[in-house]
Every structure is written in C-alpha cells, then in structure tokens.
Design a protein around this motif. Structure first.
Motif, PDB file in Angstrom:
ATOM      1  N   LYS A  99     -11.600  -1.349  -2.271  1.00 18.98           N
ATOM      2  CA  LYS A  99     -11.776  -2.587  -2.584  1.00 18.98           C
ATOM      3  C   LYS A  99     -11.104  -3.399  -3.333  1.00 18.98           C
ATOM      4  O   LYS A  99     -10.525  -4.707  -3.361  1.00 18.98           O
ATOM      5  CB  LYS A  99     -13.398  -2.842  -2.939  1.00 18.98           C
ATOM      6  N   ARG A 100     -10.801  -2.520  -4.661  1.00 13.91           N
ATOM      7  CA  ARG A 100      -9.815  -3.082  -5.461  1.00 13.91           C
ATOM      8  C   ARG A 100      -8.486  -3.395  -5.080  1.00 13.91           C
ATOM      9  O   ARG A 100      -7.712  -4.076  -5.349  1.00 13.91           O
ATOM     10  CB  ARG A 100     -10.016  -2.342  -6.975  1.00 13.91           C
ATOM     11  N   MET A 101      -7.993  -2.240  -4.037  1.00 17.72           N
ATOM     12  CA  MET A 101      -6.620  -2.450  -3.508  1.00 17.72           C
ATOM     13  C   MET A 101      -6.504  -3.837  -2.894  1.00 17.72           C
ATOM     14  O   MET A 101      -5.508  -4.543  -3.101  1.00 17.72           O
ATOM     15  CB  MET A 101      -6.277  -1.293  -2.944  1.00 17.72           C
ATOM     16  N   PHE A 102      -7.521  -4.190  -1.822  1.00 20.55           N
ATOM     17  CA  PHE A 102      -7.248  -5.346  -1.432  1.00 20.55           C
ATOM     18  C   PHE A 102      -7.621  -6.545  -2.089  1.00 20.55           C
ATOM     19  O   PHE A 102      -7.080  -7.573  -1.835  1.00 20.55           O
ATOM     20  CB  PHE A 102      -8.333  -5.158  -0.121  1.00 20.55           C
ATOM     21  N   GLY A 103      -8.339  -6.136  -3.157  1.00 21.26           N
ATOM     22  CA  GLY A 103      -8.577  -7.305  -4.161  1.00 21.26           C
ATOM     23  C   GLY A 103      -7.377  -7.850  -4.716  1.00 21.26           C
ATOM     24  O   GLY A 103      -7.277  -9.058  -5.011  1.00 21.26           O
ATOM     25  N   CYS A 104      -6.278  -7.078  -4.731  1.00 21.23           N
ATOM     26  CA  CYS A 104      -5.133  -7.171  -5.238  1.00 21.23           C
ATOM     27  C   CYS A 104      -4.388  -8.387  -4.671  1.00 21.23           C
ATOM     28  O   CYS A 104      -3.313  -9.064  -5.076  1.00 21.23           O
ATOM     29  CB  CYS A 104      -3.956  -6.332  -5.506  1.00 21.23           C
ATOM     30  N   PHE A 105      -4.897  -8.499  -3.371  1.00 15.48           N
ATOM     31  CA  PHE A 105      -4.062  -9.486  -2.373  1.00 15.48           C
ATOM     32  C   PHE A 105      -5.166 -10.803  -2.017  1.00 15.48           C
ATOM     33  O   PHE A 105      -4.953 -11.515  -1.104  1.00 15.48           O
ATOM     34  CB  PHE A 105      -3.909  -8.846  -0.842  1.00 15.48           C
ATOM     35  N   GLY A 106      -5.956 -10.737  -2.874  1.00 16.27           N
ATOM     36  CA  GLY A 106      -6.973 -11.847  -2.758  1.00 16.27           C
ATOM     37  C   GLY A 106      -8.004 -11.679  -1.435  1.00 16.27           C
ATOM     38  O   GLY A 106      -8.585 -12.656  -1.278  1.00 16.27           O
ATOM     39  N   GLU A 160      -1.322   2.885 -11.277  1.00 16.50           N
ATOM     40  CA  GLU A 160      -0.747   2.868  -9.890  1.00 16.50           C
ATOM     41  C   GLU A 160      -1.073   3.594  -9.087  1.00 16.50           C
ATOM     42  O   GLU A 160      -1.447   4.796  -9.323  1.00 16.50           O
ATOM     43  CB  GLU A 160       0.933   3.066  -9.830  1.00 16.50           C
ATOM     44  N   CYS A 161      -1.776   3.377  -7.851  1.00 13.35           N
ATOM     45  CA  CYS A 161      -2.242   4.129  -6.787  1.00 13.35           C
ATOM     46  C   CYS A 161      -1.203   4.961  -6.358  1.00 13.35           C
ATOM     47  O   CYS A 161      -0.048   4.521  -6.034  1.00 13.35           O
ATOM     48  CB  CYS A 161      -3.112   3.421  -5.620  1.00 13.35           C
ATOM     49  N   LYS A 162      -1.384   6.106  -5.741  1.00 10.87           N
ATOM     50  CA  LYS A 162      -0.592   6.870  -4.811  1.00 10.87           C
ATOM     51  C   LYS A 162      -0.495   6.203  -3.708  1.00 10.87           C
ATOM     52  O   LYS A 162      -1.216   5.244  -3.125  1.00 10.87           O
ATOM     53  CB  LYS A 162      -1.262   8.272  -4.222  1.00 10.87           C
ATOM     54  N   THR A 163       0.601   6.508  -2.851  1.00  9.89           N
ATOM     55  CA  THR A 163       1.076   5.679  -1.609  1.00  9.89           C
ATOM     56  C   THR A 163      -0.226   5.841  -0.704  1.00  9.89           C
ATOM     57  O   THR A 163      -0.984   6.933  -0.695  1.00  9.89           O
ATOM     58  CB  THR A 163       2.138   6.540  -1.021  1.00  9.89           C
ATOM     59  N   ALA A 164      -0.524   4.718   0.077  1.00  8.22           N
ATOM     60  CA  ALA A 164      -1.611   4.772   0.896  1.00  8.22           C
ATOM     61  C   ALA A 164      -1.214   4.191   2.247  1.00  8.22           C
ATOM     62  O   ALA A 164      -0.321   3.262   2.178  1.00  8.22           O
ATOM     63  CB  ALA A 164      -2.696   3.710   0.460  1.00  8.22           C
ATOM     64  N   PHE A 176       0.979  -1.183  -0.109  1.00 11.49           N
ATOM     65  CA  PHE A 176      -0.018   0.045  -0.058  1.00 11.49           C
ATOM     66  C   PHE A 176       0.824   1.374  -0.086  1.00 11.49           C
ATOM     67  O   PHE A 176       0.681   2.134  -0.643  1.00 11.49           O
ATOM     68  CB  PHE A 176      -1.062  -0.230   1.183  1.00 11.49           C
ATOM     69  N   LYS A 177       1.964   1.010   0.697  1.00  9.10           N
ATOM     70  CA  LYS A 177       2.733   2.296   0.651  1.00  9.10           C
ATOM     71  C   LYS A 177       3.548   2.559  -0.576  1.00  9.10           C
ATOM     72  O   LYS A 177       3.913   3.579  -0.889  1.00  9.10           O
ATOM     73  CB  LYS A 177       3.967   1.970   1.901  1.00  9.10           C
TER      74      LYS A 177
END
Ligand code: URA
Length: 234
Positions: A187-194, A160-164, A150-151
């Motif tokens: 939701k999509r960011m966490f989706g990347c980790f299943g 690519e997302c900005k740092t979170a 996330f960072k």
C-alpha cells in the motif's frame, strides 16, 4: 526426551488432570506398553501412542494453510477484533499456533499458520528471499513508471525497498512480487505514486500458489510438497 503427560497434552484436548487419570486407569500406551506414570519420558519423534486403544498421531509441528478473508487481524489474540486464529478448527486449538507474517485486516489470501518458529522465520526473513506475490487493484491505472520504479526500489520513509516485480494485468490491476514484509508495504509503495490499493490478495508464497480448493476462510493442513514449495526461492 519429554514427559508423557506433556506429549499427550500437546497432541490432544485432555487437561493435565485428565491425562493423569487416564494414565492411572492404564489407558495410555507407548509402543505397545502401558505407561505407568506421568513423569515417564519418551522421544516424541519416535513413538506410537494410543489412548483407550485409539492411535494418537504425533506431529512435532503443525502447518496450516489459510485463505484469509477480509475482517480478520493477523494476530494470536485481540481484545476487540476477530483474529485469523478464530478461523482455525477446534481440533488444532491445543497447539501454540501463530500466523507466519502479517496480512492487513482488509487483505485476503494465502497465509501460513504454524507452531514452528524456525520455519516461520525462514520464510519471512528477507535474507532468505522467499518471494510473495499479490494481486492488486488500484483506484488509478497502473503505469509503466510504476513498473520501472518498483524494479529500481521504491523509496519509503523506512528505507529503500528491494527490487519488486510488477506485472500489469489490466487497466487497474497488477501482480506484485516482493521479498520483504514491511508494514503496509505494498500500500505504501503504491502510495508513492498517489495510488490507493482497493484490493489486495496474496496468491503465492515461495513457489506455492494459493491452492485452488481452498476457499475464502478455509484452512487445510499443508502437505510435504506444499511445505517444500513454500520455502523455495524464485
Ligand atoms: N502489503 C500491504 O500493504 N498489506 C498487506 O497485507 C501485505 C503486503
């Protein structure tokens, strides 16, 4: 300068026809003087307006804070679903209100509803770096890999997302802070980790935390301090 019938219609429930009648009856006063015609123009930022002896508060813009419950879509109208505007008390309905940004139908928490487009843009534009913090509950444990990724900026199909900032608060819970507002972003960011997001609750915009007294489904006018906080970067 704006016509008095327009000013009145933007600050009361009266229809244009009723306003015309009120003016012809001598019921409308500006700065202590009777208004004779609906075409008369005034600077709405600097008048005292009374109708039938009752002072009408003139606010150029309205800023409402909502603690959004699940089940409402973040739109001004929808053919089949309830919108966040359905939660706005009737006395504010004459304004052209809209939600500043979107929360998914099943997301809860702090939302600003306003009729000030410029203000809304300022808190939504990623360039302004106004951060938004969410409490999340996942179906799987939150991991330090997620924190790290996330960072670094998670890669989504739209870039690519900005740092979170991801802070673990429990086995399945964490607080996430982002400065963008892409579609289903968290939701999509966490989706990347299943991982599936089971609960998502926004608790902060800028430096403004969801006011404690604002229960789910409740609305209140933002104070000046709250409006200032909401615009602050952090
Ligand atoms: N990210 C999401 O996935 N949903 C929201 O409602 C807000 C941020």
């Amino acid at each position: 300068m704006k016509r008095i019938d327009k000013i009145v219609s933007e600050h009361t429930y009266y229809t244009r026809k009723e306003i015309k009648k009120l003016i012809s009856q001598g019921a409308v006063y500006v700065n202590g003087e009777e208004v004779k015609r609906p075409e008369c123009k005034y600077d709405e930022t600097d008048i005292s307006l009374t109708i039938n002896g009752k002072e009408i508060e003139i606010k150029t813009h309205l800023y409402l804070l909502l603690n959004k419950p699940k089940g409402y879509v973040s739109a001004t109208e929808d053919e089949s679903q309830k919108t966040v505007l359905d939660l706005i008390p009737i006395e504010y309905k004459y304004r052209n209100l809209f939600p500043a940004g979107r929360l998914d139908k099943d997301t809860t928490g702090l939302m600003l509803i306003t009729d000030d487009g410029e203000f809304a843009h300022n808190i939504l534009s990623p360039r302004k770096h106004v951060s938004k913090e969410y409490e999340v509950t996942l179906d799987v444990p939150v991991t330090s890999t997620m924190v790290e990724e996330f960072k670094n900026g998670v890669n989504l199909n739209d870039g690519e997302c900005k740092t979170a900032d991801l802070v673990i608060t429990g086995e399945h819970t964490a607080n996430v802070t982002i400065t963008e507002g892409r579609y289903h972003q968290i939701k999509r960011m966490f989706g990347c980790f299943g991982a599936k997001v089971l609960e998502l609750n926004r608790i902060r915009i800028g430096n403004l935390y969801l006011p404690e007294e604002l229960k789910l489904g409740e609305v209140k006018e933002a104070t000046q301090t709250e409006l200032q906080r909401i615009q602050e970067r952090n």
